[in-house]
Design a protein around this motif. Structure first.
Motif, PDB file in Angstrom:
ATOM      1  N   ALA A 257     -46.717  12.470   4.330  1.00 60.48           N
ATOM      2  CA  ALA A 257     -46.760  12.538   2.865  1.00 60.48           C
ATOM      3  C   ALA A 257     -48.070  13.135   2.358  1.00 60.48           C
ATOM      4  O   ALA A 257     -48.819  12.485   1.621  1.00 60.48           O
ATOM      5  N   PRO A 258     -48.373  14.408   2.721  1.00 62.83           N
ATOM      6  CA  PRO A 258     -49.661  15.002   2.341  1.00 62.83           C
ATOM      7  C   PRO A 258     -49.842  15.143   0.835  1.00 62.83           C
ATOM      8  O   PRO A 258     -50.973  15.215   0.359  1.00 62.83           O
ATOM      9  N   LEU A 259     -48.753  15.185   0.083  1.00 67.92           N
ATOM     10  CA  LEU A 259     -48.840  15.345  -1.371  1.00 67.92           C
ATOM     11  C   LEU A 259     -48.490  14.057  -2.112  1.00 67.92           C
ATOM     12  O   LEU A 259     -48.238  14.070  -3.317  1.00 67.92           O
ATOM     13  N   GLY A 260     -48.479  12.951  -1.368  1.00 64.56           N
ATOM     14  CA  GLY A 260     -48.173  11.675  -1.981  1.00 64.56           C
ATOM     15  C   GLY A 260     -46.694  11.538  -2.289  1.00 64.56           C
ATOM     16  O   GLY A 260     -45.849  12.239  -1.730  1.00 64.56           O
ATOM     17  N   LYS A 261     -46.368  10.616  -3.191  1.00 56.88           N
ATOM     18  CA  LYS A 261     -44.971  10.372  -3.550  1.00 56.88           C
ATOM     19  C   LYS A 261     -44.750  10.394  -5.065  1.00 56.88           C
ATOM     20  O   LYS A 261     -43.740   9.902  -5.562  1.00 56.88           O
ATOM     21  N   ASP A 262     -45.695  10.986  -5.792  1.00 56.65           N
ATOM     22  CA  ASP A 262     -45.636  10.949  -7.255  1.00 56.65           C
ATOM     23  C   ASP A 262     -45.009  12.228  -7.822  1.00 56.65           C
ATOM     24  O   ASP A 262     -44.193  12.871  -7.175  1.00 56.65           O
ATOM     25  N   GLY A 263     -45.485  12.619  -9.016  1.00 56.58           N
ATOM     26  CA  GLY A 263     -44.872  13.723  -9.755  1.00 56.58           C
ATOM     27  C   GLY A 263     -44.839  15.037  -9.011  1.00 56.58           C
ATOM     28  O   GLY A 263     -43.807  15.724  -8.979  1.00 56.58           O
ATOM     29  N   LEU A 264     -45.980  15.440  -8.401  1.00 53.91           N
ATOM     30  CA  LEU A 264     -46.038  16.711  -7.683  1.00 53.91           C
ATOM     31  C   LEU A 264     -45.063  16.712  -6.518  1.00 53.91           C
ATOM     32  O   LEU A 264     -44.353  17.700  -6.283  1.00 53.91           O
ATOM     33  N   TYR A 265     -45.015  15.594  -5.802  1.00 50.04           N
ATOM     34  CA  TYR A 265     -44.085  15.464  -4.672  1.00 50.04           C
ATOM     35  C   TYR A 265     -42.637  15.627  -5.150  1.00 50.04           C
ATOM     36  O   TYR A 265     -41.872  16.410  -4.569  1.00 50.04           O
TER      37      TYR A 265
END
Length: 452
Positions: A257-265
């Motif tokens: 999950a290099p870009l996290g799990k929020d809006g951008l993801y």
């Protein structure tokens, strides 16, 4: 042993039906699915359901991707965007390395445009450059053809690799297939270009070869026929922005999950789904339409794209049906354990695909059929991981370019437009595709040692 003999008989049927008797691959694969189902003793009440579910299952997701990619390719072809791409590469590389320039042009153009169409479109450019730089048109033809051929067999959204990825369960991770495919296809293109350089001083010896030197102005005439050519941004964006979106979507989905799990993801995962990415590409191709009535022209391009996509969809669906039948039989477990003992591994899909390609001529049929055939075996031969499946697609693609000869329409396009005799085309083009396939498979094998 009986299980293997049945499978061999079914494969022989596919080869003979498509190559000797010229039966359409769609009907051939459907018949092969029924033959295999009865021969392996599947319950008669479940055969039709297995075949139809296999047909619909593969098209349920990959079908839209193939259609959208084909429509985009049609718009790029008809608008002159392929010519713009070629001009950009020439300006960047200059004229110092003619075969390298032609190879890169082919490599880029064949991602959205079929290699046969790409060669026809770029033939006059190739001949004009050969005359201006005093390089053999044989050498330039092979460089262009092998550049086109490389991405045609390895890089989505070309239909063959997409169908193979779908059969192997990679429809939601095409970004990884694209990334590895660009690497493997680059090696294949370089191998083809190096072989092309052997013919730098060899003149074509086919009918009409003496008239080639008079075709110097054809490229300028071709450019004029398209009217005002699209800008580089307009030409490249409908295909490269979707590819970037698909790749970013795959990166966002990495387990770490290099870009996290929020809006951008969430945004990248949505935009990176192949159907969504190619739909964006389709909208980006709209500025390429030139007519006064753009709605009518757009409808015409969609119709042309659907006509081109229809045979591929049917073959892909039939391959899915064939694969579904094989998955329902015990052949997968038996072959998997046998091949594991032999240690063939990643070379097995390459050899099957190469045999099918060489026998019946179509790279797309080889990709679809082989991927359906090997899908049940992946677990037993140690290729059931995500990367194992990706490398299996690459191995099948390497086999699907080995070799292009007289039963392949692309062979005749290259030979006829280049004014090569059949004998010369075998030495130049057929040998080039053999070298490409073997070189690509060697890279796939090295990647398997590192990544698996």
């Amino acid at each position: 042993m009986t299980l293997v003999l049945i499978l061999i008989a079914v494969i022989v049927f596919i080869v003979l039906a498509t190559s000797k008797y010229k039966l359409h691959p769609f009907l051939t694969l459907i018949l092969a699915a029924f033959i295999a189902a009865f021969a392996y003793g599947l319950p008669s009440s479940s055969i039709a359901k297995t075949i139809t579910s296999g047909f619909g299952g593969i098209l349920g997701y990959i079908g839209l991707v193939i259609v959208l990619g084909t429509i985009i390719g049609t718009i790029l072809e008809k608008s002159g965007a392929a010519i713009t791409m070629a001009d950009v590469v020439i300006k960047l590389l200059g004229k110092r390395f003619p075969t390298l320039t032609m190879s890169i042009i082919g490599y880029l153009v064949s991602i959205p445009v079929f290699c046969d169409s790409g060669f026809v479109i770029l033939n006059s450019l190739k001949q004009s450059m050969a005359n201006r730089m005093r390089v053999s048109s044989v050498s330039m033809s092979v460089a262009l053809a092998t550049g086109l051929y490389a991405t045609h067999t390895f890089v989505p959204p070309t239909p063959g690799p997409i169908a193979a990825a779908g059969n192997l369960g990679l429809e939601s991770n095409l970004g990884l297939v694209i990334g590895v495919g660009l690497l493997v296809s680059a090696v294949a293109a370089i191998a083809g270009m190096l072989w092309a350089n052997r013919f730098a001083k060899v003149a074509p010896d086919g009918e009409g070869a003496e008239a080639l030197s008079a075709e110097n102005e054809d490229y300028e005439a071709l450019k004029q026929s398209y009217g005002v050519l699209p800008s580089p941004v307009k030409a490249f964006s409908p295909i490269f922005i979707p590819i970037l979106l698909i790749c970013f979507g795959s990166i966002a989905n990495f387990p770490s999950a290099p870009l996290g799990k929020d809006g951008l993801y969430q945004t990248l995962v949505f935009l990176g789904q192949p159907v969504n990415a190619l739909l964006i590409g389709l909208f980006l191709s709209l500025p390429l339409l030139k007519g006064t009535n753009k709605v009518t022209e757009f409808s015409e391009r969609i119709s042309e794209g659907l006509v081109s996509a229809a045979p591929i969809l049917l073959i892909t669906g039939a391959g899915g049906a064939f694969g579904a039948v094989l998955k329902a039989t015990p052949i997968g477990d038996y072959l998997g354990s046998t091949l594991s003992a032999l240690g063939v591994g990643i070379f097995m899909p390459f050899l099957v695909s190469a045999a099918l390609k060489s026998a019946q001529g179509s790279s797309t049929v080889a990709l679809v059929t082989t991927s359906a055939l090997v899908a049940p075996l992946l677990g037993q031969i140690g290729l059931d991981s995500e990367m194992g499946r990706v490398l299996t697609v690459m191995a099948i693609g390497a086999g699907a370019m080995t070799v292009s000869h007289a039963n392949d329409s692309f062979f005749w396009v290259v030979a006829q437009f280049s004014r090569m005799s059949v004998n010369q085309a075998y030495k130049a083009q057929t040998m080039a595709t053999l070298i490409q396939g073997v070189s690509a498979m060697f890279v796939v094998y090295l990647l398997s040692l590192v990544l698996l």
